[in-house]
Design a protein around this motif. Structure first.
Motif, short mmCIF file in Angstrom:
data_model
loop_
_atom_site.label_atom_id
_atom_site.label_comp_id
_atom_site.label_asym_id
_atom_site.label_seq_id
_atom_site.Cartn_x
_atom_site.Cartn_y
_atom_site.Cartn_z
N GLN A 128 84.72 -3.86 -19.02
CA GLN A 128 83.83 -4.95 -18.60
C GLN A 128 84.41 -6.30 -19.01
O GLN A 128 84.99 -6.44 -20.10
CB GLN A 128 82.44 -4.76 -19.22
CG GLN A 128 81.76 -3.50 -18.72
CD GLN A 128 80.25 -3.53 -18.92
OE1 GLN A 128 79.63 -4.59 -18.93
NE2 GLN A 128 79.67 -2.35 -19.05
N PHE A 129 84.21 -7.26 -18.14
CA PHE A 129 84.73 -8.61 -18.34
C PHE A 129 83.58 -9.59 -18.14
O PHE A 129 82.81 -9.45 -17.19
CB PHE A 129 85.85 -8.91 -17.34
CG PHE A 129 87.05 -8.01 -17.52
CD1 PHE A 129 88.15 -8.43 -18.24
CD2 PHE A 129 87.06 -6.71 -17.00
CE1 PHE A 129 89.26 -7.59 -18.43
CE2 PHE A 129 88.15 -5.87 -17.18
CZ PHE A 129 89.25 -6.31 -17.90
N ALA A 130 83.45 -10.54 -19.05
CA ALA A 130 82.33 -11.49 -18.98
C ALA A 130 82.83 -12.92 -19.08
O ALA A 130 83.77 -13.21 -19.82
CB ALA A 130 81.34 -11.22 -20.11
N GLU A 131 82.18 -13.78 -18.33
CA GLU A 131 82.39 -15.23 -18.47
C GLU A 131 81.08 -15.85 -18.89
O GLU A 131 80.05 -15.57 -18.30
CB GLU A 131 82.84 -15.84 -17.14
CG GLU A 131 83.02 -17.36 -17.22
CD GLU A 131 83.37 -17.95 -15.85
OE1 GLU A 131 84.57 -18.02 -15.54
OE2 GLU A 131 82.43 -18.31 -15.09
N VAL A 132 81.12 -16.67 -19.94
CA VAL A 132 79.91 -17.39 -20.35
C VAL A 132 80.17 -18.89 -20.28
O VAL A 132 81.31 -19.35 -20.42
CB VAL A 132 79.44 -17.03 -21.78
CG1 VAL A 132 79.11 -15.55 -21.89
CG2 VAL A 132 80.47 -17.43 -22.82
N ARG A 133 79.09 -19.62 -20.06
CA ARG A 133 79.14 -21.08 -20.05
C ARG A 133 78.16 -21.56 -21.12
O ARG A 133 77.00 -21.16 -21.10
CB ARG A 133 78.75 -21.62 -18.68
CG ARG A 133 79.82 -21.32 -17.67
CD ARG A 133 79.42 -21.64 -16.25
NE ARG A 133 80.60 -21.40 -15.44
CZ ARG A 133 81.36 -22.38 -14.95
NH1 ARG A 133 81.03 -23.64 -15.11
NH2 ARG A 133 82.45 -22.09 -14.27
N VAL A 134 78.67 -22.35 -22.03
CA VAL A 134 77.86 -22.81 -23.16
C VAL A 134 77.82 -24.33 -23.17
O VAL A 134 78.87 -24.97 -23.09
CB VAL A 134 78.46 -22.31 -24.51
CG1 VAL A 134 77.57 -22.71 -25.67
CG2 VAL A 134 78.67 -20.80 -24.48
N ASP A 135 76.61 -24.87 -23.23
CA ASP A 135 76.47 -26.32 -23.34
C ASP A 135 76.94 -26.73 -24.74
O ASP A 135 76.35 -26.30 -25.74
CB ASP A 135 75.00 -26.70 -23.11
CG ASP A 135 74.80 -28.21 -23.11
OD1 ASP A 135 74.33 -28.72 -22.09
OD2 ASP A 135 75.13 -28.86 -24.14
N ALA A 136 77.97 -27.56 -24.80
CA ALA A 136 78.60 -27.88 -26.09
C ALA A 136 77.63 -28.57 -27.04
O ALA A 136 77.69 -28.39 -28.25
CB ALA A 136 79.84 -28.75 -25.87
#
Ligand code: MOS
Length: 704
Positions: free
Chosen positions: A568-576
């Motif tokens: 499994q491969f995941a991309e996350v986006r985090v508000d800095a």
């Protein structure tokens, strides 16, 4: 349409038109409604219980408490899934939300109103629901969740290998108390036919287990108990064992001499019907500079109740996932004043792959090595736990295909290297794995006068697609269209089958349906002298023809390590600035043997991955330690992913039947999807932010 193709759910029309009967929808004449009163303290005694006000509510038929409930001939069971139940046999309170009274009334409203009027005075005793402060008290359980999994297992000299390792990481990972919350709560309708014959409509994953358990407790012959479970709105393990309310419904029905319907209210499904225990997982990994693992140590401590034992077997994945000259794993339990934890989707494997696969990521960082390259470097060509070959293993291909779909080769090594404006982007990956199980199962197939074939097999459909795939298996074996098959399940008057758990239904029941349909085909071929002929004309000439079969596992599980795998491969986006997180991509590629239906298989894998995402970021059953009670016992406050949390999930699997596991070559798909997901997400969060969060769920406060 043949086996493997995306046949639409054969029960889909019945479900959307309301014709499918879920447990509480069976309309029995003269049914009475029951409501449970459950304890509001975590430990002590019921000093006094005043039911007078409840009994005065119009329409109330009976209030059953420990003071007037019948004494049962037995209170314990001997099966591995036989939980210790609370059946009003004494005044002891062993956990919060324990049933202490059952109200029966003409209407549901009257039952609930009366239940609210039952006054209880407790003699409270000090309780302790905590795990972390009591780790030193942990003791070794009988086994690690299943009798065939020992609590501890080791080979090689782990301590020495760790001492001599060129690179080493050692960390503790924690996962929280998690609750199943199936859409359909637990429910039972109990109807007696005379003093010794009982029918139960029950929201259960195991009708035969339920029959045996209830018969044992009530002193009935199993053949005199019929259990029906035609449709389930999920279960995820929580409806595997038989819990107290099932037996209480039968006791109440006997008391009022009427059928009784008892559905748990949502808060009553938090605690008394199983949950996933918290885990405290200590992992140490040792490696050479080139990334070759030399040591894996994985020790899990989890909770169980004060009165029963269940071990969340989180260390088992470390026994078999990677090659290493030394591996040592163990499991221990702390007894607490809580309900008994139980099976929850991929028991052990879900929290275990979380910890192990984050540990691997940490080792990759310590080695300055690509995390996927580290997995490939330590790829196990044989089963390290039992030193035997795999029945099949295409994990390497899963890694390759998943990495290609995800574009993993474009991943910069360093954390915080990907960003768009103020959004930090991270990529993480992890391995999925779940064992292939199989149990004995039966089925029968009958050519009917109208030319259709009726196939019956006990089993259950959790919503996973059992009706549909069994229709396909039968059609395929008979060489006819699925439209000519009528598949029925969920009734103990059908041939016996195992619990729908452990991802074993396709392997077990599928093998039985295949065998019964093949036996019927042989009988029909004998009748036609081997000539091909429409079923309708055979039926017109010969009438009904029936064949029954039982399919038993062979010894393949002793000769081979049998597992489904995945990457499994995941991309996350985090508000800095704010720490807010969104999973923006999930890719899973699986080695599941043969898929019986591309549509339902895909749904199963996506469902597992969505749950893994929730495990990473949302799920947490919060206890008020002073009261020993669960605070967020509802769907508003027990957070699970909603549409806005779930990206377009990409799922693929490799074609190819497992040659050894079972006649259909399936490896099971119900649970593998949730394994590895939380680690892939957690590793992506690290890659985005440079912050390593080891305790789930990863909430934004932990990133600030
Ligand atoms: Mo599953 S937790 O084996 O129903």
């Amino acid at each position: 349409m043949s086996l493997g193709e995306p046949l639409e759910r054969v029960d889909g029309r019945d479900k959307v038109t309301g014709r499918a009967r879920y447990t509480t929808e069976h309309a029995l004449p003269n049914v009475a409604h029951a409501a449970l009163v459950t304890s509001t303290i975590a430990k002590g005694r019921v000093a006094a219980i005043d039911t007078a006000a409840g009994e005065r509510v119009r329409g109330v038929l009976a209030v059953m408490t420990h003071t007037n409930a019948p004494r049962l001939p037995a209170t314990t069971g001997s099966g591995p899934s036989d939980r210790v139940l609370h059946l009003l046999q004494d005044d002891v309170v062993r956990c919060a939300n324990q049933p202490i009274a059952v109200v029966v009334a003409e209407t549901l409203e009257a039952a609930h109103e009366a239940a609210g009027l039952v006054r209880v005075r407790y003699a409270t005793e000090p309780h302790d629901v905590r795990l972390e402060p009591r780790l030193a008290e942990a003791t070794t359980p009988k086994h690690a969740g299943r009798p065939d999994q020992p609590a501890a297992h080791a080979h090689g000299d782990v301590e020495r290998a760790l001492a001599e390792a060129e690179v080493k990481i050692e960390q503790v990972y924690r996962t929280p108390f998690e609750t199943h919350v199936p859409m359909e709560p637990h429910a039972t309708i109990a109807a007696w036919d005379g003093p010794a014959r009982l029918t139960l409509y029950d929201a259960t994953q195991g009708i035969f287990g339920c029959r045996k358990r209830v018969a044992g407790l009530l002193g009935l012959k199993p053949d005199d108990v019929r259990v029906v479970s035609e449709y389930l709105g999920g279960g995820f393990g929580s409806k595997g064992p038989t819990w107290s309310h099932v037996v209480l419904a039968a006791m109440a029905a006997r008391r009022v001499s009427r059928p009784v319907k008892l559905a748990l209210r949502r808060p009553q499904t938090f605690g008394p019907v199983g949950f996933r225990s918290r885990t405290h997982q200590a992992i140490a990994l040792g490696a050479r500079r080139d990334g070759t693992l030399t040591a894996i140590r994985h020790d899990t401590i989890a909770q169980t109740s004060s009165f029963d034992e269940f071990m969340e077997p989180a260390s088992v994945a470390s026994r078999m996932l990677y090659a290493s000259p030394s591996i040592a794993t163990s499991h221990k339990l702390v007894r607490s004043d809580i309900g008994t934890p139980s099976y929850m989707r991929a028991p052990g494997w879900a929290p275990g792959t979380y910890a192990l696969e984050v540990a691997l990521d940490e080792l990759a960082v310590a080695l300055d090595m690509d995390p996927l390259a580290l997995r490939l470097k330590n790829y196990a060509e044989r089963d390290p736990e039992k030193d035997r070959p795999w029945s099949s293993k295409a994990l390497r291909e899963c890694y390759r295909a998943g990495a290609a779909r995800f574009d993993w080769s474009q991943r910069p090594r360093a954390p915080r290297a990907l960003r768009e404006g103020t959004t930090l982007i991270g990529w993480g990956m992890a391995t999925s794995v779940y064992p292939t199980h199989r149990s004995k199962a039966g089925a029968r197939a009958r050519l009917q006068r109208d030319g259709t074939v009726l196939v019956e097999s006990g089993t259950q459909d959790l919503g996973t697609g059992t009706y549909t795939v069994m229709t396909q298996v039968a059609a395929d074996a008979l060489g006819v269209s699925p439209a000519q098959i009528v598949f029925r399940l969920g009734d103990t008057s059908f041939p016996e089958t195992p619990v729908s758990g452990g991802s074993q239904t396709a392997a077990s029941v599928g093998s039985a349906v295949h065998a019964a349909a093949t036996a019927l085909r042989d009988k029909l071929a004998a009748l036609t002298g081997g000539r091909s002929e429409p079923l309708q004309s055979i039926a017109a000439r010969h009438g009904e023809v029936e064949a029954t079969a039982e399919a038993k596992p062979d010894d393949a599980d002793k000769e081979y390590g049998m597992y489904a795998f995945g990457a499994q491969f995941a991309e996350v986006r985090v508000d800095a600035a704010l720490g807010q997180m969104r999973v923006s991509r999930l890719v899973g590629v699986f080695d599941i043997g043969r898929a019986l239906n591309a549509r339902t298989a895909r749904s199963q894998l996506i469902g597992g991955m969505v749950w893994g995402l929730g495990m990473a970021l949302h799920e947490n059953t919060v206890m008020d330690e002073r009261l020993g009670r669960i605070v967020n016992n509802n769907l508003a406050e027990y957070h699970v992913p909603v549409n806005a949390d779930v990206p377009a999930i990409e799922v693929a699997w490799l074609e190819g039947a497992d040659p050894h596991a079972n006649p259909l070559g399936v490896k099971g798909i119900g649970e593998i999807g949730i394994t590895g997901t939380a680690a892939a997400v957690a590793n992506a969060v690290y890659h985005a932010t440079g912050r390593r969060v080891r305790d789930l769920p990863i909430t934004l406060d932990r990133l600030l």
